[in-house]
Scaffold this active site. Structure first.
Site, PDB file in Angstrom:
ATOM      1  N   HIS A  11      45.843 -96.285  91.344  1.00 22.46           N
ATOM      2  CA  HIS A  11      44.721 -96.898  90.621  1.00 22.46           C
ATOM      3  C   HIS A  11      43.622 -97.382  91.561  1.00 22.46           C
ATOM      4  O   HIS A  11      42.478 -97.526  91.128  1.00 22.46           O
ATOM      5  CB  HIS A  11      45.215 -98.072  89.768  1.00 22.46           C
ATOM      6  CG  HIS A  11      46.100 -97.643  88.639  1.00 22.46           C
ATOM      7  ND1 HIS A  11      45.718 -97.699  87.326  1.00 22.46           N
ATOM      8  CD2 HIS A  11      47.356 -97.125  88.635  1.00 22.46           C
ATOM      9  CE1 HIS A  11      46.696 -97.234  86.560  1.00 22.46           C
ATOM     10  NE2 HIS A  11      47.701 -96.886  87.333  1.00 22.46           N
ATOM     11  N   ASP A  56      48.039 -99.818  82.923  1.00 24.17           N
ATOM     12  CA  ASP A  56      49.444 -99.435  82.720  1.00 24.17           C
ATOM     13  C   ASP A  56      50.188-100.457  81.869  1.00 24.17           C
ATOM     14  O   ASP A  56      51.421-100.526  81.922  1.00 24.17           O
ATOM     15  CB  ASP A  56      50.145 -99.285  84.068  1.00 24.17           C
ATOM     16  CG  ASP A  56      49.781 -97.990  84.785  1.00 24.17           C
ATOM     17  OD1 ASP A  56      48.971 -97.211  84.241  1.00 24.17           O
ATOM     18  OD2 ASP A  56      50.294 -97.758  85.897  1.00 24.17           O
ATOM     19  N   HIS A  81      45.097-103.137  88.378  1.00 22.34           N
ATOM     20  CA  HIS A  81      46.206-103.651  89.179  1.00 22.34           C
ATOM     21  C   HIS A  81      46.244-102.936  90.518  1.00 22.34           C
ATOM     22  O   HIS A  81      45.454-102.014  90.765  1.00 22.34           O
ATOM     23  CB  HIS A  81      47.531-103.548  88.434  1.00 22.34           C
ATOM     24  CG  HIS A  81      47.982-102.149  88.108  1.00 22.34           C
ATOM     25  ND1 HIS A  81      47.324-101.331  87.217  1.00 22.34           N
ATOM     26  CD2 HIS A  81      49.031-101.413  88.565  1.00 22.34           C
ATOM     27  CE1 HIS A  81      47.954-100.173  87.130  1.00 22.34           C
ATOM     28  NE2 HIS A  81      48.990-100.194  87.952  1.00 22.34           N
TER      29      HIS A  81
END
Length: 255
Positions: A57, A129, A52
């Site tokens: 990230h 996540d 994402h």
């Protein structure tokens, strides 16, 4: 296939998937440690897998590509991720250059973000996540209905599936799980095991999905005791698994 956790920030994991002298990195939010590790190991970076758009990230992708310009970047089709060279759709399968044997599968898991995806390869789930050990991600962009459906989809995978999530949240999540089910012996046993792992400087990951079913409250919303705990915390909670999940997620947000 060897999987190595690379620590980043205070509690992130960048997962390195190693095949011979080739490597894939999952969710590299920071490049510094990953670049040093790749050099120390003498590995070539084939690909980057992104779940994402959040910066913790994707923040290291640009620097990694500057040093490894041949690496492909797989990820959601989302304009907020400018580096993706291979956008993926739900259920899509792919292999890496020069390695037709190892097949990756992408699953859409909206909830934490609307375009969140996860990766399944062999018995390994890189869940970003969406699913944590003993927990799940906050719902920033999606809806409780979407997150509940995403978790249900992952929960349908085999018990032996190993979960490689992106954060070391296990101990904090277990404290919440214990508040929900104070009489669940699987939670106290897992807390003791995790305390020993962390005491040795080891990650608490991966965990199996079969383990998670025993203590992760967000995968246990059909259990009468979990529904009773949600109702006790919020008397407005309606009957049913989705309502239980929604109440638990709201509770966890302020726990």
């Amino acid at each position: 296939m060897r999987i190595v956790p690379l620590s980043a920030f205070s509690d992130n994991y960048i997962w390195a998937i190693v095949r011979g002298e080739r490597c894939v990195l999952v969710d590299p939010g920071d490049a510094t440690g990953a670049l040093r590790w790749l050099a120390d190991e003498g590995l070539a970076l084939d690909a980057i897998l992104l779940t994402h758009h959040h910066d913790d990230h994707v923040g290291g992708v640009a620097e990694l590509l500057s040093r490894h310009p041949g690496a492909q970047v797989f990820g959601p089709s989302d304009h907020r991720i400018p580096f993706v060279t291979r956008p993926l759709g739900d259920g899509e399968r792919f292999v890496l250059p020069g390695d037709p044997v190892v097949v990756f599968r992408c699953l859409a898991t909206p909830g934490h973000t609307v375009s969140h995806i996860v990766y399944l390869v062999e018995d390994c789930l890189f869940s970003g996540d969406t699913l944590f050990s003993a927990g799940c991600g906050r719902i920033f962009e999606g809806t409780p209905e979407q997150m509940f459906a995403s978790l249900a989809r992952l929960a349908a995978l085999p018990d032996a599936t190993r979960i490689f999530c992106a954060h070391e949240y296990t101990e904090a999540n277990l404290r919440f799980a214990l508040a929900v089910e104070p009489d669940n012996p699987a939670i106290t046993a897992k807390m003791a095991a995790c305390a020993a792992q962390r005491g040795r400087g080891e990650p608490t990951l991966p965990v199996t999905l079969g383990e998670e079913r025993c203590y992760n409250p967000f995968l246990r919303c059909r259990e009468a005791k979990v529904q009773a705990a949600a109702l006790a915390h919020d008397p407005a909670t309606r009957p049913g698994e989705l309502a239980c999940f929604t109440a638990l997620r709201a509770w966890k947000n302020t726990f």
